[in-house]
Design a protein around this motif. Structure first.
Motif, PDB file in Angstrom:
ATOM      1  N   PRO A  88       0.833  -1.211   0.000  1.00 21.57           N
ATOM      2  CA  PRO A  88       0.000   0.000   0.000  1.00 21.57           C
ATOM      3  C   PRO A  88       0.864   1.257   0.000  1.00 21.57           C
ATOM      4  O   PRO A  88       1.960   1.281   0.543  1.00 21.57           O
ATOM      5  CB  PRO A  88      -0.806  -0.119   1.292  1.00 21.57           C
ATOM      6  N   ARG A  89       0.357   2.305  -0.635  1.00 21.85           N
ATOM      7  CA  ARG A  89       1.075   3.574  -0.658  1.00 21.85           C
ATOM      8  C   ARG A  89       0.879   4.346   0.638  1.00 21.85           C
ATOM      9  O   ARG A  89       1.733   5.099   1.057  1.00 21.85           O
ATOM     10  CB  ARG A  89       0.604   4.421  -1.836  1.00 21.85           C
ATOM     11  N   LYS A  90      -0.280   4.191   1.247  1.00 24.28           N
ATOM     12  CA  LYS A  90      -0.590   4.855   2.508  1.00 24.28           C
ATOM     13  C   LYS A  90      -1.032   3.796   3.511  1.00 24.28           C
ATOM     14  O   LYS A  90      -1.537   2.748   3.140  1.00 24.28           O
ATOM     15  CB  LYS A  90      -1.731   5.865   2.311  1.00 24.28           C
ATOM     16  N   GLY A  91      -0.848   4.094   4.790  1.00 22.83           N
ATOM     17  CA  GLY A  91      -1.301   3.178   5.827  1.00 22.83           C
ATOM     18  C   GLY A  91      -2.818   3.120   5.898  1.00 22.83           C
ATOM     19  O   GLY A  91      -3.507   4.075   5.531  1.00 22.83           O
ATOM     20  N   GLN A  92      -3.351   2.010   6.363  1.00 24.05           N
ATOM     21  CA  GLN A  92      -4.798   1.865   6.463  1.00 24.05           C
ATOM     22  C   GLN A  92      -5.335   2.670   7.632  1.00 24.05           C
ATOM     23  O   GLN A  92      -4.676   2.828   8.656  1.00 24.05           O
ATOM     24  CB  GLN A  92      -5.172   0.402   6.664  1.00 24.05           C
ATOM     25  N   ARG A  93      -6.554   3.166   7.464  1.00 23.45           N
ATOM     26  CA  ARG A  93      -7.238   3.844   8.551  1.00 23.45           C
ATOM     27  C   ARG A  93      -7.761   2.801   9.525  1.00 23.45           C
ATOM     28  O   ARG A  93      -8.111   1.691   9.138  1.00 23.45           O
ATOM     29  CB  ARG A  93      -8.376   4.691   8.016  1.00 23.45           C
ATOM     30  N   LEU A  94      -7.842   3.160  10.784  1.00 20.88           N
ATOM     31  CA  LEU A  94      -8.335   2.244  11.792  1.00 20.88           C
ATOM     32  C   LEU A  94      -9.833   1.992  11.599  1.00 20.88           C
ATOM     33  O   LEU A  94     -10.579   2.905  11.254  1.00 20.88           O
ATOM     34  CB  LEU A  94      -8.091   2.813  13.185  1.00 20.88           C
ATOM     35  N   ALA A  95     -10.245   0.772  11.835  1.00 26.59           N
ATOM     36  CA  ALA A  95     -11.665   0.423  11.759  1.00 26.59           C
ATOM     37  C   ALA A  95     -12.239   0.478  13.174  1.00 26.59           C
ATOM     38  O   ALA A  95     -12.672  -0.516  13.737  1.00 26.59           O
ATOM     39  CB  ALA A  95     -11.837  -0.959  11.154  1.00 26.59           C
ATOM     40  N   ASN A  96     -12.231   1.652  13.773  1.00 24.26           N
ATOM     41  CA  ASN A  96     -12.704   1.795  15.151  1.00 24.26           C
ATOM     42  C   ASN A  96     -14.123   2.343  15.198  1.00 24.26           C
ATOM     43  O   ASN A  96     -14.398   3.345  15.846  1.00 24.26           O
ATOM     44  CB  ASN A  96     -11.742   2.668  15.960  1.00 24.26           C
TER      45      ASN A  96
ATOM     46  N   ASP B 243     -15.175  -1.359  17.139  1.00 25.81           N
ATOM     47  CA  ASP B 243     -14.829  -0.268  18.032  1.00 25.81           C
ATOM     48  C   ASP B 243     -14.405  -0.840  19.383  1.00 25.81           C
ATOM     49  O   ASP B 243     -15.226  -1.293  20.171  1.00 25.81           O
ATOM     50  CB  ASP B 243     -16.020   0.670  18.199  1.00 25.81           C
ATOM     51  N   THR B 244     -13.110  -0.818  19.657  1.00 30.62           N
ATOM     52  CA  THR B 244     -12.609  -1.389  20.906  1.00 30.62           C
ATOM     53  C   THR B 244     -12.936  -0.515  22.106  1.00 30.62           C
ATOM     54  O   THR B 244     -13.059  -1.009  23.221  1.00 30.62           O
ATOM     55  CB  THR B 244     -11.092  -1.602  20.828  1.00 30.62           C
ATOM     56  N   ASN B 245     -13.097   0.794  21.915  1.00 26.38           N
ATOM     57  CA  ASN B 245     -13.462   1.671  23.030  1.00 26.38           C
ATOM     58  C   ASN B 245     -14.902   1.433  23.470  1.00 26.38           C
ATOM     59  O   ASN B 245     -15.220   1.574  24.648  1.00 26.38           O
ATOM     60  CB  ASN B 245     -13.259   3.135  22.650  1.00 26.38           C
ATOM     61  N   ALA B 246     -15.782   1.088  22.548  1.00 26.92           N
ATOM     62  CA  ALA B 246     -17.178   0.828  22.907  1.00 26.92           C
ATOM     63  C   ALA B 246     -17.307  -0.451  23.726  1.00 26.92           C
ATOM     64  O   ALA B 246     -18.254  -0.605  24.497  1.00 26.92           O
ATOM     65  CB  ALA B 246     -18.033   0.736  21.658  1.00 26.92           C
ATOM     66  N   ARG B 247     -16.392  -1.373  23.607  1.00 29.06           N
ATOM     67  CA  ARG B 247     -16.450  -2.607  24.388  1.00 29.06           C
ATOM     68  C   ARG B 247     -16.190  -2.339  25.868  1.00 29.06           C
ATOM     69  O   ARG B 247     -16.570  -3.113  26.726  1.00 29.06           O
ATOM     70  CB  ARG B 247     -15.417  -3.599  23.857  1.00 29.06           C
ATOM     71  N   ASN B 248     -15.509  -1.238  26.162  1.00 31.43           N
ATOM     72  CA  ASN B 248     -15.229  -0.890  27.543  1.00 31.43           C
ATOM     73  C   ASN B 248     -16.372  -0.120  28.204  1.00 31.43           C
ATOM     74  O   ASN B 248     -16.262   0.327  29.324  1.00 31.43           O
ATOM     75  CB  ASN B 248     -13.945  -0.052  27.623  1.00 31.43           C
ATOM     76  N   GLN B 249     -17.464   0.037  27.492  1.00 29.79           N
ATOM     77  CA  GLN B 249     -18.613   0.789  27.961  1.00 29.79           C
ATOM     78  C   GLN B 249     -19.297   0.028  29.087  1.00 29.79           C
ATOM     79  O   GLN B 249     -19.587  -1.162  28.955  1.00 29.79           O
ATOM     80  CB  GLN B 249     -19.590   1.017  26.815  1.00 29.79           C
ATOM     81  N   LEU B 250     -19.529   0.710  30.207  1.00 28.12           N
ATOM     82  CA  LEU B 250     -20.159   0.056  31.360  1.00 28.12           C
ATOM     83  C   LEU B 250     -21.676   0.220  31.323  1.00 28.12           C
ATOM     84  O   LEU B 250     -22.410  -0.659  31.765  1.00 28.12           O
ATOM     85  CB  LEU B 250     -19.604   0.633  32.659  1.00 28.12           C
ATOM     86  N   GLU B 251     -22.170   1.345  30.851  1.00 24.84           N
ATOM     87  CA  GLU B 251     -23.607   1.620  30.841  1.00 24.84           C
ATOM     88  C   GLU B 251     -24.163   1.422  29.438  1.00 24.84           C
ATOM     89  O   GLU B 251     -23.525   1.782  28.455  1.00 24.84           O
ATOM     90  CB  GLU B 251     -23.882   3.043  31.308  1.00 24.84           C
ATOM     91  N   MET B 252     -25.349   0.877  29.357  1.00 25.03           N
ATOM     92  CA  MET B 252     -25.979   0.675  28.064  1.00 25.03           C
ATOM     93  C   MET B 252     -26.542   1.991  27.518  1.00 25.03           C
ATOM     94  O   MET B 252     -26.422   2.277  26.357  1.00 25.03           O
ATOM     95  CB  MET B 252     -27.072  -0.371  28.180  1.00 25.03           C
TER      96      MET B 252
END
Length: 72
Positions: A49-57, A62-71
């Motif tokens: 690739p010519r450029k790095g891939q963007r994060l699939a967050n 979304d790894t930050n949403a997995r740390n969510q305590l409240e629904m």
């Protein structure tokens, strides 16, 4: 222990040639790598690739949403 040579002739020395890089030994049966072979290796290499891939967050990844305590 050393083994005696089968014939009285001396072992054949490798040929050598002087190049810009210095003295080069020529081994019988080994051919130098040609420009066409080098280009063939580069042509068969996987594409990078010519450029790095963007994060699939987002969404499922979304790894930050997995740390969510409240629904809500």
């Amino acid at each position: 222990m050393s083994r005696k040579p089968e014939s009285s002739s001396a072992p054949r020395a490798f040929e050598a040639e002087d190049t810009e890089a210095g003295a080069q030994t020529l081994v019988p049966g080994v051919a130098p790598v040609t420009l066409g072979e080098r280009l063939g290796v580069l042509a068969n290499a996987p594409l990078l690739p010519r450029k790095g891939q963007r994060l699939a967050n987002h969404g499922l990844f979304d790894t930050n949403a997995r740390n969510q305590l409240e629904m809500f």
